[in-house]
Design an enzyme around this catalytic site. Structure first.
Site, mmCIF file in Angstrom:
data_model
loop_
_atom_site.group_PDB
_atom_site.id
_atom_site.type_symbol
_atom_site.label_atom_id
_atom_site.label_comp_id
_atom_site.label_asym_id
_atom_site.label_seq_id
_atom_site.Cartn_x
_atom_site.Cartn_y
_atom_site.Cartn_z
ATOM 1 N N THR A 12 81.237 47.592 63.492
ATOM 2 C CA THR A 12 80.250 46.814 62.733
ATOM 3 C C THR A 12 80.357 47.061 61.226
ATOM 4 O O THR A 12 79.572 46.518 60.465
ATOM 5 C CB THR A 12 78.821 47.150 63.193
ATOM 6 O OG1 THR A 12 78.578 48.551 63.002
ATOM 7 C CG2 THR A 12 78.619 46.784 64.651
ATOM 8 N N GLY A 13 81.330 47.865 60.819
ATOM 9 C CA GLY A 13 81.477 48.173 59.403
ATOM 10 C C GLY A 13 82.205 47.093 58.632
ATOM 11 O O GLY A 13 82.615 46.056 59.176
ATOM 12 N N LYS A 44 73.191 45.250 63.004
ATOM 13 C CA LYS A 44 74.307 45.753 63.801
ATOM 14 C C LYS A 44 74.185 45.329 65.260
ATOM 15 O O LYS A 44 75.193 44.996 65.894
ATOM 16 C CB LYS A 44 74.404 47.272 63.679
ATOM 17 C CG LYS A 44 74.898 47.733 62.313
ATOM 18 C CD LYS A 44 75.205 49.210 62.281
ATOM 19 C CE LYS A 44 75.800 49.608 60.929
ATOM 20 N NZ LYS A 44 76.139 51.040 60.872
ATOM 21 N N LYS A 133 91.840 62.639 54.646
ATOM 22 C CA LYS A 133 92.731 61.767 55.405
ATOM 23 C C LYS A 133 94.021 62.501 55.783
ATOM 24 O O LYS A 133 94.542 62.332 56.897
ATOM 25 C CB LYS A 133 93.047 60.503 54.591
ATOM 26 C CG LYS A 133 91.860 59.554 54.462
ATOM 27 C CD LYS A 133 92.223 58.316 53.662
ATOM 28 C CE LYS A 133 91.048 57.351 53.587
ATOM 29 N NZ LYS A 133 91.382 56.128 52.822
ATOM 30 N N ARG A 137 95.567 63.349 59.460
ATOM 31 C CA ARG A 137 96.951 63.026 59.817
ATOM 32 C C ARG A 137 97.637 64.236 60.448
ATOM 33 O O ARG A 137 98.347 64.106 61.451
ATOM 34 C CB ARG A 137 97.737 62.586 58.581
ATOM 35 C CG ARG A 137 97.460 61.179 58.115
ATOM 36 C CD ARG A 137 98.476 60.784 57.058
ATOM 37 N NE ARG A 137 98.249 59.438 56.541
ATOM 38 C CZ ARG A 137 99.100 58.800 55.760
ATOM 39 N NH1 ARG A 137 100.235 59.382 55.400
ATOM 40 N NH2 ARG A 137 98.835 57.579 55.326
#
Length: 237
Positions: A12-13, A44, A133, A137
């Site tokens: 829903t973003g 939402k 991030k 990873r």
């Protein structure tokens, strides 16, 4: 070829809703994670019901419920996370669920901006996001989870209307901050295209364990208005 079954987390973003739309449009059996505690967020809930009406399946599970999350992951072939920047590290729970489920053939974590592997020089506050991030990873790769990373550089809706001014989405009225000499090239990508090419990469063997760069040449611009013309391309280095 049979289309992969896709689970979208954060559907829903801002980017997530576009990924769901692209998945449905491209004919993938589409599952959308729905938090049990969604509560009174009318917008939402209505969006989720709209997805369902278009053929998506809503899967109730929480990122804090490991068993429920594993059960959700086991229903699909591909997991795409579109969680917002404030929730990047919670994806470690998703990594653990994917690792235990053992059936996922592709995981796309929530990135979609500038490639963090090339942002070691970044300053705060943006540096923290790139570091998170990269941490994720490393966890994905340590768990030997098949993956694709999507780098779309700058979202057009965030940087074009305001002439790349930070802190506002409205065009400036009095002055414009120019970065450097104004000739630095920046790549702007339409958010719907981000969703489209994210889904296109799912079953493409060339994208396995690679970073996809979305770089439409006509969208490479400078503040002085220069552009690089040509056909839209996407790269697997």
């Amino acid at each position: 070829m049979e289309k992969s079954k896709v689970l979208v987390v954060g559907g829903t973003g801002f980017i997530g809703r576009r990924i769901v739309a692209a998945s449905l449009a491209q004919g993938h059996p589409t599952f959308v994670l729905m938090r049990p505690d969604i509560g009174l967020d009318v917008d939402k809930v209505q969006m989720l019901l709209s997805f369902k009406a278009q053929g998506a399946r809503l899967v109730e599970a929480s990122l804090d419920d490991h068993a429920g999350l594993v059960a959700a992951v086991r229903q699909v072939d591909v997991v795409v996370s579109a969680l917002s920047g404030t929730h990047l590290l919670i994806q470690h729970k998703l990594v653990e669920a994917i690792k235990e489920a053992g059936n996922v053939k592709r995981f796309i974590p929530s990135e979609f901006g500038t490639d963090p592997a090339r942002m070691g020089h970044a300053l705060e506050p943006g540096r923290a996001t790139f570091d998170q991030k990269m941490e994720l990873r490393r966890a994905i790769e340590a768990a030997s989870i098949p993956h694709t990373y999507i780098s779309a550089n700058c979202f057009a809706a965030y940087f074009c209307p305001n002439l790349a001014q930070m802190g506002t989405l409205l065009p400036p009225k009095d002055k414009v901050r120019v970065y450097g000499d104004g000739n630095v090239k920046v790549i702007f990508v339409d958010e719907n295209d981000v969703g489209t090419y994210t889904i296109k990469s799912l079953d493409d063997p060339r994208a396995l364990n690679k970073t996809i760069y979305l770089r439409p040449p006509e969208n490479i611009l400078t503040q002085n208005g220069k552009s690089c013309l040509g056909k839209a391309v996407w790269e697997c280095p």
